[in-house]
Design a protein around this motif. Sequence first.
Motif, short mmCIF file in Angstrom:
data_model
loop_
_atom_site.label_atom_id
_atom_site.label_comp_id
_atom_site.label_asym_id
_atom_site.label_seq_id
_atom_site.Cartn_x
_atom_site.Cartn_y
_atom_site.Cartn_z
N MET A 70 0.82 -1.43 -0.04
CA MET A 70 0.17 0.06 0.06
C MET A 70 0.78 1.16 0.13
O MET A 70 0.48 2.30 -0.77
CB MET A 70 -0.91 0.03 0.99
CG MET A 70 -2.18 -0.92 1.07
SD MET A 70 -3.53 -0.92 2.22
CE MET A 70 -2.41 -1.56 3.71
N ARG A 71 1.89 1.21 0.41
CA ARG A 71 3.07 2.23 0.63
C ARG A 71 3.60 2.54 -0.80
O ARG A 71 3.83 3.71 -1.17
CB ARG A 71 4.07 2.18 1.80
CG ARG A 71 3.40 2.32 2.94
CD ARG A 71 4.76 2.51 4.08
NE ARG A 71 4.23 2.77 5.32
CZ ARG A 71 3.92 3.79 5.95
NH1 ARG A 71 3.82 5.01 5.31
NH2 ARG A 71 3.42 3.84 7.29
N SER A 102 -3.75 -0.58 -4.04
CA SER A 102 -4.97 -0.40 -3.28
C SER A 102 -5.00 -1.89 -2.44
O SER A 102 -4.10 -2.61 -2.53
CB SER A 102 -6.25 -0.72 -4.14
OG SER A 102 -6.14 -1.81 -4.80
N PHE A 103 -5.97 -1.64 -1.56
CA PHE A 103 -5.97 -3.06 -0.54
C PHE A 103 -6.24 -4.12 -1.40
O PHE A 103 -5.60 -5.41 -0.95
CB PHE A 103 -7.05 -2.58 0.43
CG PHE A 103 -7.09 -3.81 1.42
CD1 PHE A 103 -6.14 -4.00 2.50
CD2 PHE A 103 -8.33 -4.55 1.57
CE1 PHE A 103 -6.36 -5.07 3.42
CE2 PHE A 103 -8.55 -5.44 2.68
CZ PHE A 103 -7.46 -5.60 3.64
N ALA A 134 -3.05 -5.28 -2.43
CA ALA A 134 -2.01 -5.77 -1.46
C ALA A 134 -2.48 -7.02 -1.07
O ALA A 134 -1.36 -7.87 -1.02
CB ALA A 134 -2.18 -4.66 -0.55
N ALA A 190 -2.41 2.31 6.10
CA ALA A 190 -1.08 1.79 6.23
C ALA A 190 -0.57 1.96 7.47
O ALA A 190 -0.11 0.99 8.23
CB ALA A 190 -0.05 2.10 5.09
#
Length: 320
Positions: free
Chosen positions: A160-161, A165-166, A169, A232
């Motif tokens: 995510m960093r 997107s989730f 990830a 995050a």
Amino acid sequence: MMWLILGLVLFTSFLLFTSLFQMIFLSDKRMQKRMKKYLEQSAKKKLSPKRFNALVQIRLATKGIQQQVLTKEKNSRLKVLLSRAGVSIKPEEYILFQWLATALGGGLFVLFTGKLLFFPVGAIIGFFIPKVIVTKKQHDRLAKFNEQLPDMLTTAVGAMRAGFSFPQALKTVVDESASPMKDEMETVLREMQYGSSIEEALNGLKERVPSEDLDLMIQAILIQRQVGGNLAVVLEKIIETIMDRTKIQRQIKTLTAQGRLSGIVIGLLPIILAFVLYLIEPDYIGTLFTDTLGLILVAGAAISGIIGFFLIRKLTTIEV
């Protein structure tokens, strides 16, 4: 000669029980063999009528078990139990294996003791053996999942960093994780692809994996989706909390090792002592299993030992 025959019978029963256990619970190998055989048969030839009729009969038998024995509530409860244990069998197959274990346990006790009176004891033990196995697999799978959870969150935070997107990830987690984390995350992504929302997919994950750490992560994600914020950063705090809890749990496990060992010794010592006395002087301890008062004393001792074992386990179990 009698002991030789008894040993051969016990060894044969053990081989039968082991083969049934492998056929049902080693689901990965079983599934791979079935898929390979199915593909080979689809490419080369069809099933023979005799083999096809046998498969139909087996399917009808399991269907009859499902209709006559399994209620809707019991069927759903067994599905959840088997899913949490990671055992890819159907509830009716589990019931069939339980019946086989019940008959085998009762038969072994009758062969070993030579008395039909002990058949119910062996049958009860055999009846609970599949549940003990599945429960053990569930605990092992849950422990392994909890061990993989911090690494999974670290991977998701890094993705995510990097701008993912989730769901993306989670896809990264699937690519880099091992079972059971990989299997559960694949199920979450599959449910989302089939139209479920993230909330519904995560709630389904929480039902399949009853982990307190996972529940903490899911609640944090759901709250973040409602109120906003940097996911995050939230997950990083969750990682710190999980690591601290794991450290405390390991310290508690070390400090309570002596108490847990005492419970095991108290539970096993009477059984081992009775077995040794039987080997030394069978007639001396055999009275306990032939006389009515002896049977009452054995039953009282067994109940007292079980109660003491669970009380010690309760005292040495500290929730964190």
